[in-house]
Design an enzyme around this catalytic site. Structure first.
Site, PDB file in Angstrom:
ATOM      1  N   HIS A 796       0.817  -1.221   0.000  1.00 56.92           N
ATOM      2  CA  HIS A 796       0.000   0.000   0.000  1.00 56.92           C
ATOM      3  C   HIS A 796       0.849   1.268   0.000  1.00 56.92           C
ATOM      4  O   HIS A 796       0.298   2.372   0.091  1.00 56.92           O
ATOM      5  CB  HIS A 796      -0.914  -0.027   1.236  1.00 56.92           C
ATOM      6  CG  HIS A 796      -2.077   0.891   1.146  1.00 56.92           C
ATOM      7  ND1 HIS A 796      -2.257   1.965   2.004  1.00 56.92           N
ATOM      8  CD2 HIS A 796      -3.129   0.918   0.297  1.00 56.92           C
ATOM      9  CE1 HIS A 796      -3.372   2.595   1.698  1.00 56.92           C
ATOM     10  NE2 HIS A 796      -3.920   1.993   0.663  1.00 56.92           N
ATOM     11  N   LYS A 798       2.910   4.512  -1.171  1.00 57.35           N
ATOM     12  CA  LYS A 798       2.796   5.450  -2.285  1.00 57.35           C
ATOM     13  C   LYS A 798       3.964   6.431  -2.190  1.00 57.35           C
ATOM     14  O   LYS A 798       3.873   7.438  -1.482  1.00 57.35           O
ATOM     15  CB  LYS A 798       1.468   6.225  -2.236  1.00 57.35           C
ATOM     16  CG  LYS A 798       0.223   5.340  -2.264  1.00 57.35           C
ATOM     17  CD  LYS A 798      -0.403   5.312  -0.921  1.00 57.35           C
ATOM     18  CE  LYS A 798      -1.773   4.696  -0.853  1.00 57.35           C
ATOM     19  NZ  LYS A 798      -2.257   3.826  -1.824  1.00 57.35           N
ATOM     20  N   ASP A 803      16.576   9.712  -8.478  1.00 57.44           N
ATOM     21  CA  ASP A 803      18.037   9.832  -8.331  1.00 57.44           C
ATOM     22  C   ASP A 803      18.487   9.623  -6.891  1.00 57.44           C
ATOM     23  O   ASP A 803      19.547  10.140  -6.492  1.00 57.44           O
ATOM     24  CB  ASP A 803      18.518  11.197  -8.826  1.00 57.44           C
ATOM     25  CG  ASP A 803      18.345  11.346 -10.330  1.00 57.44           C
ATOM     26  OD1 ASP A 803      18.100  10.331 -10.993  1.00 57.44           O
ATOM     27  OD2 ASP A 803      18.430  12.483 -10.830  1.00 57.44           O
ATOM     28  N   HIS A1096      -8.848  11.015   1.640  1.00 60.41           N
ATOM     29  CA  HIS A1096      -7.904   9.915   1.458  1.00 60.41           C
ATOM     30  C   HIS A1096      -6.541  10.222   2.091  1.00 60.41           C
ATOM     31  O   HIS A1096      -5.626   9.411   2.034  1.00 60.41           O
ATOM     32  CB  HIS A1096      -7.730   9.623  -0.037  1.00 60.41           C
ATOM     33  CG  HIS A1096      -7.054   8.320  -0.327  1.00 60.41           C
ATOM     34  ND1 HIS A1096      -5.722   8.227  -0.676  1.00 60.41           N
ATOM     35  CD2 HIS A1096      -7.533   7.052  -0.319  1.00 60.41           C
ATOM     36  CE1 HIS A1096      -5.405   6.957  -0.876  1.00 60.41           C
ATOM     37  NE2 HIS A1096      -6.476   6.218  -0.668  1.00 60.41           N
ATOM     38  N   LYS A1098      -3.624  10.760   4.908  1.00 64.36           N
ATOM     39  CA  LYS A1098      -3.226  10.000   6.100  1.00 64.36           C
ATOM     40  C   LYS A1098      -2.186  10.818   6.860  1.00 64.36           C
ATOM     41  O   LYS A1098      -0.980  10.605   6.720  1.00 64.36           O
ATOM     42  CB  LYS A1098      -2.621   8.643   5.716  1.00 64.36           C
ATOM     43  CG  LYS A1098      -3.566   7.707   4.957  1.00 64.36           C
ATOM     44  CD  LYS A1098      -3.360   7.779   3.496  1.00 64.36           C
ATOM     45  CE  LYS A1098      -4.078   6.706   2.719  1.00 64.36           C
ATOM     46  NZ  LYS A1098      -5.415   6.390   3.011  1.00 64.36           N
ATOM     47  N   ASP A1103       0.168  19.438  18.117  1.00 68.01           N
ATOM     48  CA  ASP A1103       0.636  20.681  18.746  1.00 68.01           C
ATOM     49  C   ASP A1103       1.326  21.629  17.772  1.00 68.01           C
ATOM     50  O   ASP A1103       2.104  22.487  18.187  1.00 68.01           O
ATOM     51  CB  ASP A1103       1.597  20.372  19.900  1.00 68.01           C
ATOM     52  CG  ASP A1103       0.916  19.626  21.036  1.00 68.01           C
ATOM     53  OD1 ASP A1103      -0.314  19.738  21.143  1.00 68.01           O
ATOM     54  OD2 ASP A1103       1.615  18.921  21.784  1.00 68.01           O
TER      55      ASP A1103
END
Length: 1683
Positions: A796, A798, A803, A1096, A1098, A1103
């Site tokens: 999962h 992404k 380089d 979508h 995450k 603080d």
């Protein structure tokens, strides 16, 4: 042309056709001595000491053996100068020579030796002996040279013999004529140059010159290439290395415990890029090229007798001729070098024997080896000298003959191999070698009186030339620990360790490989796996290849924090006690210093403590011995057992591996149990929504030079990274990657392998689409569910790494449906593909239907005029430097694991992990100078990984650990955006184990006990992104996920709310859940629609100081680590900004603080592009004011107290002055004019206001980061460029994939996709001859449009402002903003009021500037809306007319582009627009006053948090709020924001959506019956809209045609009455059942701000309690899939 070298040592130079040159050659050859005498006489010193001149002359004379040549100096002249030697000078010279002698004595001994040497006759003896030796060797050398050359030419092309002889002569001529003074001569110019260039670099220059001459000669260059066809005695290909580029130096080592003080024995590095410290880390120690006979003659015996065959030598090696040449050193004993020589002699004897068995004597050419210096030779020679000295004391000058040609006779009794006569195995003749870098060996013979290390050095250097073009060089490479792979990997920084042959003992399964044991190749493969392999110890890993000449890694063994090394021979088989350490470190061949501290042992070889702490003397033989010679390496993934050749070899490998593991940070445990260390001074930039991410990625891909790593759950090859399609066709991801691959960039992709149609990603199409683009693109799908027995989990991650320097990480996949802007539009109904922002499959709505037919990318899945798209909100971030290296290492680990598990059908290379960036490498990165001040973040890469995903023995869940720690340590608030919220609950026997929910509860309990404010803002989607309505059987996944979420939040005794309520804590005071929703009008009839905005992202922000961004959801799959694999990054910004927290001063980290504000502004409807634009503009004002404050400030000459103004006060005043000029559009303010006058030049001349004249180096983050690198065309005027180009880092070894690193594959048929096999149309479409018309576009127009697109995002509608002249305040501004834009006098009074702080004035100017741009933008939207109404009237009129004529077809919507200017009739506004439907709706359409009364009745009572009483003022504010201040987001905890703004807007938006659309989920719906009623009301609203649209069309048609049709008019009135009845009748059942007409509904929706709504935590709660929520079929699926 200088002399050149070949395998035989014969020198060549390019042929010269000039006759005069040939004659000069003959002249030189006939009179060599005369020219040399003249040259020597010219170089004699006028006065001074001759001894040092003689020493220099040894190196200068090109053809002589010693400086005391008979033809060079008369004997009387030599004797006279020797007698005049100054004692002081000779002492210095001898001491300098002796300082390199390991057996040198004390100063008194040296003085005594000097006295004896100066007053003895040995000087004349040696001079006469050497002269005599030279006379005897001269004819012999000439005859040998002729024979040797003739033999070599017979082995090659005979017809080139005569030409090569002339080349050789020309080479000598150029050496004598063009360079009259050889290297190291006494010319002043050369002396001055020699002072600047050290001896090491000078030698390297000679080496390079010789190599270049050889290559230019032609034939040697072809011979170099032909070595690739040679095979050694074992059938192995000769390694493609040039011995001509290898330099060898030998220095002695004492065979005692002081060996432990010497470092870097097996360390190699490139030039000065080495970051290790130590005596030999950067420069090879200076070793004398020769030693004076005078200085060592008296201690030759002491030197020879003290040595034995166990003597140790450090061999310093350099390979290459450039500044970054490879440098390393090895330690070998005399026995090792002797063994090498004997093995080569065996090979020579075997070849000689075989050649005699064949008639063709040229089958094997004679292998000529240089003479090897034996110790026994030196003893015998010394004995002979002593006997002759006793018998003939007066003629001590008659020394034995020491010619190299007779050395074999002296040592003929050493071994049986030495009995081979010189006629059978010819000896290498140095006289035929004319090379610059060997000049010191040519000048000085192999003398027994020389130290043994110098003689060994001579032997090895000559051996390099002898084996230069022979396959036997492999033995020499093995001895030197030099291999092609090691050379290719030498660009890596960090520790580089030992190389050599080892045997693998461990099984394939123990090494982590999946192999077949029943195939036809299984037995052969098993044998191959357990044959010798060439191993290399690198900076943080070990790798091995099939043999020394191979460059294709067969495995890569990474070092991690669980790395262990074990050896055989002890009880526990573990390196864990003192005796075992001593057994290793007291082998003199090893060097371990600081590494011992890792094992708790002090490095004191002479004083080793026993277990009781008492000192004990080290014994020569340890109690521990290794009989199996077995090494066991173990990391967190697997084991590797290897067998060494000998116990000494075992110790050397142990030493090298331990030093490597202790020198790398990867072997240390890290925070949160992560695999990656904490990195400091990192650059980070957040990228919210797909637009920003895709654009930045496209820019980074254009900069790629080396490798690209892409790890995605799904990748769509036809995805456009820039929108709209027109002008951006070249930025489609498959085309960009193809372009990169064609440039030589290697691309590696990992994607999730879907099973059938369960997940509609079609990874097979992605795989073969990408593979067909170019051979440089490699792709792996994972997991193989059947082979790995993994059916439920997914890769999962992404992220993209470019380089190994740039990295993008977050939650956004490079696939359809992810692109979006901050506005999150619902419609994209442009007819032409080129004008669409969401072309083809990119227009998606997962709640309606999942993706399908992905092999047809340009076909839409829905009717764009009926079904809205589902907007997508996501967060990605970009980083630079070390965090990118960490991500690259994770990718390499994943890639190699997949190769071991899958064994692909195509050749796929294993990858090597990147080395850590050094400070010099970091400085050489592009944008380093630009971004150095912004690189203030502390980062750490986190991940969720387990056995199935990475082969780990212990699961890593560092993401969950970081989440828990950040929540626990938060002091004020946390802000979470996530796709799911499933945590810490139990349902239906399934226990959710991740502890995030428990951590929230514990933190809330702590805040309640301490009576301190603390809040949790959590955003999740309204519903999971699965298709089918929730009340159908097909929505099983949707119901189960929502059930787990509700059980985690509010339902059941294990939910978060229930746990808090048990402790008498009101959850609403501390934790709130929100969602996002969007509404819009839909063409062609401006129908009202709504759709959830899918969250979508995450992220977690704590603080405003720390945050986590990644791919991990809050559920079991992502957090536990043993299910879905995830990756995230933890960021803590050390750049603190002074702000507010709960009303108090507070210092927040810049990155988390700006990210939270950016997200909250977007959710509440602020124009974030405008905010960013204004911020950049005012940031430039600040910089300009800081430089020109003396001319710009408006302060009086003296302050209020009579003191001068401070610089800070003048800068603030200058900033306000610039802001005033920007807002009012004037050249200066009245205050500035009164203080400076009209004629005073302020230095600005509108600079800082007119954006065209301001230095725009900070205008745009993306332009500054990506476009500031100079590629040869860009200007250097604005942005300083990095000192070193990005290419200075060099290309990594992974760049050689498919070339040197060919890869591995399994014995199976290549996988294919029949849809792409012989699909010429798809190839044409990729090339640009498809629907997007790429190749048909003008290249010039394409580039211009693509370049300006980013500016259009931020500068759209900003070309002009409402206030752009002196009367701007009085000009018309949209209604709703009149209460916020002050008039001119009020603003001036505010800015001149002394009671207002400069900070407040500056903040006010920002707000006014933002409102000016925003009001203009809304005015433009109003104009566009009126134009759409006019188009709608035209469309409705045409549709009615066509219906009347019996035609069912509708004309196309005549919709013009947004940017076009329109001439809209102003009479459509206001009352006339209302009259279009007032006859139909009559009093059913509510005015603004009626709407206010209606909303006041349905809005719930608002209780003041502090007093607990009903707050009517806040309720009134809730009703009339129509503006969001974008600069009121600094303090998230203060009640005026958290309750008065954030929660208030969410509540109002929720009520308005429910009032109009009756959308679900909603807390008002408690059971299936109410669910059905709300669904019917939603459908009825849509039906009423359609009816009203039809009636309006008829009304418009009757108005325009003026035709009276009584029957038609009656029918229209009947339909209108029926519609009014429905609208009025719906009110009887309460406001929740009210269905509004379209125009009233639109007025209600226009009061919505942003997208924020309250997440319904009690939707269908009664059905859950009665157990009617879950269908029986839902219980059949494994619960682990959904939680």
């Amino acid at each position: 042309m200088s002399n050149v070298s070949t395998a035989s040592g014969t020198h060549f130079a390019p042929p010269q056709a000039d006759r005069s040159v040939t004659e000069e050659v003959d002249r030189v050859n006939s009179r060599p001595d005369e020219l040399e005498n003249q040259e020597v006489l010219r170089q004699l010193p006028e006065n001074g000491n001759l001894t040092s001149s003689l020493q220099r002359e040894k190196r200068r004379t090109p053809n002589g053996k010693e400086a005391e040549r008979k033809h060079a100096l008369p004997k009387s002249f030599v004797d006279r100068n020797l007698s005049d030697v100054s004692p002081n000078h000779s002492l210095d010279h001898i001491m300098h020579s002796n300082e390199h002698d390991p057996r040198r004595g004390s100063d008194e001994e040296n003085m005594h030796r000097l006295y004896n040497n100066l007053h003895s006759s040995n000087n004349n003896v040696h001079s006469k002996r050497n002269s005599k030796r030279e006379e005897e060797r001269a004819p012999q050398r000439r005859s040998s040279s002729v024979a040797y050359t003739q033999q070599q030419f017979n082995g090659w092309k005979k017809e080139f013999g005569h030409a090569f002889k002339k080349i050789s002569a020309i080479g000598r001529l150029k050496s004598s004529v063009n360079s009259p003074t050889p290297a190291g001569s006494g010319h002043r110019h050369n002396q001055h140059q020699h002072q600047q260039v050290n001896e090491e670099d000078l030698y390297t220059q000679r080496l390079a010159s010789d190599l270049l001459d050889s290559l230019l000669a032609g034939c040697p260059a072809s011979l170099f290439a032909s070595t690739q066809f040679l095979r050694d005695e074992h059938g192995k290909r000769r390694a493609p290395l040039l011995l001509a580029k290898l330099d060898v130096r030998v220095s002695p080592l004492k065979n005692d415990n002081n060996i432990l003080d010497i470092t870097n024995s097996n360390h190699n590095h490139r030039g000065n890029n080495n970051n290790n410290t130590g005596e030999n880390s950067d420069r090879r120690p200076s070793i004398p090229r020769s030693s004076s006979i005078i200085s060592i003659s008296s201690n030759v015996a002491e030197f020879m007798y003290s040595r034995n065959e166990n003597s140790l030598f450090r061999i310093h090696l350099e390979y290459g001729i450039d500044e970054d040449r490879l440098k390393w050193s090895i330690i070998r004993s005399y026995k090792d070098i002797k063994s090498l020589h004997h093995k080569l002699k065996i090979v020579a004897f075997q070849q000689l024997t075989i050649s005699k068995l064949y008639s063709d004597n040229n089958r094997y050419h004679s292998l000529q080896l240089p003479h090897f210096p034996h110790y026994k030779e030196m003893v015998k020679e010394r004995n002979v000298m002593e006997k002759k000295a006793e018998n003939k004391p007066s003629s001590a000058a008659s020394a034995p003959h020491t010619s190299e040609n007779n050395n074999n006779d002296n040592g003929s009794n050493i071994t049986s191999l030495e009995t081979l006569s010189s006629s059978e195995i010819s000896e290498f003749n140095i006289d035929n070698v004319k090379m610059k870098h060997l000049q010191d060996l040519i000048d000085e013979p192999d003398d027994f009186s020389q130290p043994i290390h110098l003689r060994l050095e001579r032997y090895l250097r000559l051996l390099n030339i002898a084996l230069c073009l022979r396959p036997h060089a492999n033995r020499l490479f093995e001895f030197y620990e030099l291999s092609p792979l090691g050379n290719l990997l030498s660009r890596e920084s960090g520790f580089q360790g030992k190389q050599g042959y080892l045997v693998i003992r461990s099984t394939a399964k123990a090494q982590g490989w999946r192999v077949s044991h029943f195939g036809k190749h299984a037995f052969k493969d098993m044998i191959d796996r357990h044959t010798t392999k060439w191993f290399l110890v690198r900076n943080s890993y070990l790798t091995y290849v099939s043999d020394l000449s191979s460059t294709t890694p067969l495995d890569v063994f990474l070092i991690d924090w669980k790395f262990k090394v074990r050896f055989s021979g002890n009880k526990n088989n573990i390196l864990d006690n003192e005796n075992e350490i001593n057994w290793i470190i007291h082998d003199p061949n090893l060097e371990i210093n600081d590494e011992l501290e890792e094992f708790g042992i002090e490095n004191d070889a002479n004083n080793i403590l026993d277990k009781n702490g008492k000192s004990k003397t080290h014994q020569k033989k340890s109690n521990i011995s290794s009989k199996l010679l077995l090494l066991t390496l173990e990391n967190s993934e697997r084991k590797l057992k290897i067998i060494c050749k000998s116990e000494s070899s075992l110790k050397q490998w142990m030493s090298s591996i331990i030093k490597m593991s202790t020198s790398t940070p990867w072997s240390k445990p890290n925070r949160f149990g992560s695999f990656a260390p904490v990195r400091t001074n990192s650059f980070c930039k957040f990228l919210v929504d797909g637009r920003d991410y895709f654009w930045s990625l496209s820019e980074a891909l254009l900069m790629a030079k080396d490798v690209i790593y892409i790890h995605d759950w799904w990748l769509s090859p036809e995805l456009y990274l820039r929108r709209p399609v027109k002008g951006n066709q070249g930025f489609r991801i498959d085309r960009m990657l193809k372009s990169c691959a064609e440039k030589g960039i290697k691309i590696f992709i990992v994607i999730y392998r879907n099973v059938g149609n369960i997940v509609g990603t079609d990874s097979l199409w992605t795989k073969h689409s990408m593979l067909n683009l170019h051979p440089n693109i490699h792709i792996i799908r994972s997991p193989n569910q059947w082979l790995q027995n993994t059916y439920f989990w997914a890769h999962h991650e992404k992220f993209v790494v470019i380089d190994e320097t740039f990295a993008f990480i977050g939650g956004t996949d490079l696939c359809y449906g992810r692109y979006d802007t901050f506005e999150h539009v619902l419609r994209d109904d442009a007819e032409s593909l080129l004008d669409q922002n969401f072309p083809g499959k990119d227009y998606s709505n997962a709640r309606i239907a999942d993706f399908h037919d992905l092999d047809k990318p340009f076909e839409s899945m829905y009717d764009r005029k009926v079904i809205p798209r589902m907007p997508w909100h996501d967060v990605q971030m970009m980083t630079l430097g070390e965090p990118a290296r960490d991500l690259a290492r994770h990718f390499v680990q994943r890639w190699n694991y997949l190769l071991r598990a899958k064994r692909p059908s195509r050749l796929t290379p294993l990858l090597t992990p990147p080395s850590d960036l050094t400070a010099e490498e970091l400085k050489s990165l592009p944008m380093f100078e630009i971004l150095r001040e912004k690189s203030t973040c502390e980062t750490q890469i986190l991940r969720s990984a387990g056995n199935w995903s990475l082969g780990l023995k212990e699961t890593e869940c560092s993401i969950q650990n970081a989440y828990l720690k950040l929540i626990e340590q938060s002091e004020h608030f946390i802000y979470i955006e996530n796709q799911f919220f499933i945590t810490s609950t139990v349902w239906n026997g399934t226990c959710v184990l991740n502890k995030i929910g428990d951590a929230l509860v514990d933190r809330i309990v702590k805040a309640n006990q301490e009576k301190k404010p603390w809040k949790a803002f959590i955003l999740i989607p309204l519903m999971p992104g699965f298709d089918s309505p929730v009340d159908t059987a097909e929505a099983s996944s949707l119901r189960l996920i929502m059930q787990f979420q509700y059980q985690s939040i509010s339902r059941g005794e294990h939910s978060t709310f229930s746990k808090l309520k048990k402790l008498n804590i009101d959850p609403a005071q501390y934790i709130q859940f929100f969602s996002l929703r969007k509404w819009s009008t839909f063409a062609p009839n401006e129908r009202l629609i709504t759709e959830q905005l899918y969250v979508h992202a995450k992220i977690l922000i704590a603080d405003d100081r720390r945050c986590i961004i990644g791919s991990a959801n809050i559920n079991e799959r992502s957090q536990l680590g043993n299910r879905d694999s995830e990756v995230a990054i933890l960021i803590r910004d050390t750049d603190l900004i002074k702000t507010k927290m709960n009303g108090d001063d507070y210092y927040a980290g810049k990155f988390p603080w700006e990210l939270r504000q950016r997200l909250m502004r977007e959710h509440l409807g602020c124009d974030v592009d405008l905010v960013e634009f204004v911020e950049k503009k005012f940031e430039r004002f600040e910089k300009f004011a800081a430089k020109n404050y003396e001319k710009l400030h408006t302060l009086s000459k003296e302050g209020d107290s009579g003191n001068n103004w401070s610089d800070r006060e003048m800068i603030d005043s200058a900033m306000i002055e610039l802001g005033y000029r920007e807002i009012f559009g004037c050249k200066f303010s009245p205050q500035w004019k009164s203080g400076h006058g009209n004629s005073v030049d302020d230095g600005s001349t509108q600079c800082g206001i007119n954006e065209k004249e301001v230095g725009r180096e900070d205008e745009n983050v993306y332009e500054k980061f990506f476009n500031s690198v100079d590629y040869g065309k860009s200007s250097r005027k604005r942005t300083p460029l990095p000192k070193h180009n990005f290419a200075s880092l060099g290309l990594t070894f992974n760049h050689r994939a498919g070339i040197e690193n060919v890869g591995i594959r399994d014995h199976k048929v290549l996988s294919t996709d029949p849809r792409l096999r012989k699909n010429d149309e798809h190839k044409k479409e990729v090339d640009g001859y498809g629907p997007d018309c790429w190749k048909k576009e003008s290249n010039k127009k394409f580039k211009a449009d693509a370049t300006e697109q980013l500016k259009e995002w931020a500068l759209n509608s900003l070309a002009s402002k409402v206030l752009d002249d002196k009367e701007m305040i009085k000009s018309e501004i949209p209604e709703g903003f009149s209460n916020y834009l002050p008039n001119e006098k009020d603003l001036e009074m505010y800015l001149t009021d002394k009671t207002v702080t400069n900070r407040n004035k500056w903040s006010m100017l920002k707000r006014i500037c933002y409102l000016q741009y925003l009001s203009h933008k809304l005015d433009e939207r109003k104009t566009q809306r009126l134009k759409k109404i006019k188009d709608m009237r035209r469309h409705l009129s045409s549709s009615t007319e066509s219906t009347r004529n019996g035609s069912n077809s509708l004309p196309l919507n005549e919709k013009s582009n947004e940017g076009e200017s329109t001439n809209v009739d102003q009479d459509i506004e206001g009352d006339e627009y209302h009259r279009l439907h007032e006859d139909i709706l009559k009093n059913q359409e509510l005015d603004d006053g009626s709407l206010d009364d209606l909303l006041s009745q349905i809005i719930p009572k608002i209780t003041n948090f502090n007093s607990g009483e009903i707050d009517d003022a806040k309720k009134e504010e809730l009703l009339k709020l129509n503006f969001i201040d974008p600069y009121s987001f600094e303090d998230p905890l203060i009640s005026s924001f958290s309750e008065g703004l954030w929660f208030t807007i969410a509540l109002r938006n929720t009520l308005l959506y429910k009032l109009v659309f009756h959308c679900q989920p909603d807390n008002a719906v408690q059971n299936w019956k109410e669910y059905g009623e709300f669904t019917e009301l939603e459908q009825e609203f849509q039906i009423n809209q359609e009816k009203l649209i039809d009636l309006e069309a008829e009304n418009i048609n009757s108005t325009t045609t003026n035709v009276v049709d009584k029957d038609r008019e009656k029918e229209k009135m009947r339909k209108a009455a029926e519609l009014r009845m429905k609208l009025s009748g719906s009110l009887l059942y309460g406001f929740n059942q009210k269905v509004f007409d379209k125009h009233t509904a639109q007025r209600i929706l226009e009061r919505i701000h942003g997208h924020l709504v309250i997440f319904p935590t009690e939707w269908l709660a009664k059905e859950v309690e009665s157990r009617n929520w879950i269908f029986n079929s839902d219980r059949l699926s494994p619960m682990e899939i959904y939680n």
